[in-house]
Design an enzyme around this catalytic site. Structure first.
Site, mmCIF file in Angstrom:
data_model
loop_
_atom_site.group_PDB
_atom_site.id
_atom_site.type_symbol
_atom_site.label_atom_id
_atom_site.label_comp_id
_atom_site.label_asym_id
_atom_site.label_seq_id
_atom_site.Cartn_x
_atom_site.Cartn_y
_atom_site.Cartn_z
ATOM 1 N N SER A 70 -17.932 19.187 14.195
ATOM 2 C CA SER A 70 -18.799 18.139 14.744
ATOM 3 C C SER A 70 -19.117 18.365 16.209
ATOM 4 O O SER A 70 -20.189 18.003 16.682
ATOM 5 C CB SER A 70 -18.115 16.774 14.629
ATOM 6 N N ASP B 4 -25.919 10.175 13.056
ATOM 7 C CA ASP B 4 -24.460 10.040 13.212
ATOM 8 C C ASP B 4 -24.055 8.563 13.202
ATOM 9 O O ASP B 4 -24.611 7.774 12.436
ATOM 10 C CB ASP B 4 -24.055 10.729 14.535
ATOM 11 N N ASN C 193 -14.459 20.846 8.309
ATOM 12 C CA ASN C 193 -13.158 20.991 8.989
ATOM 13 C C ASN C 193 -11.984 21.132 8.031
ATOM 14 O O ASN C 193 -10.879 20.692 8.332
ATOM 15 C CB ASN C 193 -12.908 19.761 9.865
ATOM 16 N N HIS D 22 -18.216 8.730 17.650
ATOM 17 C CA HIS D 22 -18.529 10.103 17.247
ATOM 18 C C HIS D 22 -19.941 10.537 17.674
ATOM 19 O O HIS D 22 -20.122 11.613 18.240
ATOM 20 C CB HIS D 22 -18.361 10.193 15.724
#
Ligand code: CA
Length: 370
Positions: free
Chosen positions: A308, A93, A241, A149
């Site tokens: 996520s 990530d 998404n 994130h």
């Protein structure tokens, strides 16, 4: 100091008895006192003392948000396992803020490098001073998160549990390997992603958590996922998404059909599919909580939404399964997770299993029962 005194039994705070024993002796001198023993807190459920637990609807939904009980059954799962530092989850990530008090104790540490010499590749893995993992975005040894994130995802997997502080992750104890390939802007290269996956494979992660993707396919990326599969590593990935049907337009790597891949949609606190979530009756395996998920970022505690946020819930449950039974293969862990889903009308026809992640029944290796 007397906590409760039903008729002839005196229960005193444990700290009193740990100090001079004359307290116990003197109390015992009274003829009406039959015995003196320390009072104790009796816990029926293994509930962690982390203060933010009631905000984490995905783990334990108290009804404050959405539907009471619409959660992954974490509380009952924690009676069976709360995780183990031996289980390694690679978070691929934006890096991880390993200085966060809720994450510091649950970071994977390359002890050969920690105890080695600066500037030397002590474990001879091709990376110099890779203590926490690696930054494949900036190509350096510091995967500290400058976006947020990756830290948010890590908190859901494994914020330290029962430490009386902040949050609790799905797995109270775990080792999080920080692999950064997305930079401050939140974007990264395919080459960086492939290198991060290969690092996790080389260094023996049990699970990879991938809250990222692209709509173009890549042979190099798919082969990296295959190498992870060959090494017995579970590969959990976000379905995306864009409210799209992943059967027609898959996001990768979630859309790869390698046996180790689990593709994850997002559900909300009422058991619906999140409005933004991608889906796919043939390509998305299950849903997990992904709307208004509280976790930690370098700035503090924040609620974020997305597949996520759903993905690390699944990675966390996989970590509990490996912790509970280290003899399980990665494909057995995947089967247990998929067989134990809670069927929900909103997920029927939208996911392969038609259900939402359930940690409790996955650990019991049973089909979900209400
Ligand atoms: Ca090294």
């Amino acid at each position: 100091s007397v906590v409760s005194a039903p008729s002839h039994i005196i229960l005193v705070q444990k700290s009193i008895l740990e100090r001079p024993s004359h307290v116990q002796k003197e109390l015992s001198l009274f003829t009406e006192v039959e015995y003196v023993e320390p009072n104790q807190i009796i816990t029926l459920r293994k509930t962690p003392n982390d203060p933010e637990l009631s905000e984490l609807w995905g783990l334990v939904n108290t009804g404050k948000s959405g539907t009471k009980g619409m959660d992954i059954g974490a509380e009952a799962a924690w009676d069976i396992s709360t995780g183990d530092k031996k289980v390694v989850v690679a978070v691929i990530d934006t890096g991880v803020d390993y200085t966060q008090p809720d994450l510091a104790d649950n970071m994977w540490i390359n002890s050969a490098e920690l105890n080695g010499q600066p500037g030397v590749d002590d474990d001879n893995n091709g990376f110099i001073d890779d203590v926490y993992g690696w930054d494949f975005g900036n190509m350096d040894n510091d995967p500290l998160d400058d976006h947020g994130h990756g830290t948010h995802c890590s908190g859901t997997i494994g914020a330290k549990g029962n430490d009386g502080f902040g949050l609790v992750g799905v797995s109270w104890d775990v080792s999080i390997m920080a692999l950064k390939f997305l930079t401050r802007s939140g974007s990264g290269t395919l080459a960086g992603a492939v290198a991060a996956i290969d690092y996790a494979t080389q260094m023996g992660a049990d699970i990879m958590s991938n809250s990222w993707g692209a709509y173009s396919t890549s042979k190099a990326l798919e082969e990296a996922v295959q190498r992870a599969d060959d090494a017995g590593i579970l590969f959990v990935a976000a379905a995306g998404n864009e409210s799209r049907n992943g059967d027609l337009q898959p996001l990768y790597p979630a859309g790869y059909r390698e046996p180790n891949v689990i593709s994850v949609a997002a559900s909300n606190s009422s058991g619906g599919l999140a409005y933004f979530s991608n889906y796919g009756e043939q390509s998305v395996h299950l849903a997990a909580p992904g709307v208004d998920i509280l976790s930690v970022t370098p700035k503090g505690y924040e609620s974020w939404s997305g597949t996520s946020m759903a993905t690390p819930h699944v990675a966390g449950v996989a970590a509990l399964l490996f912790a509970h039974n280290s003899a399980l293969t990665h494909l057995e862990v995947k089967d247990r997770i998929l067989n134990a889903v809670r069927p929900l009308p909103a997920l029927k026809g939208k996911t392969i299993t038609g259900g939402m992640l359930n940690a409790h029944f996955a650990l019991k290796n049973q089909k979900y029962q209400p």
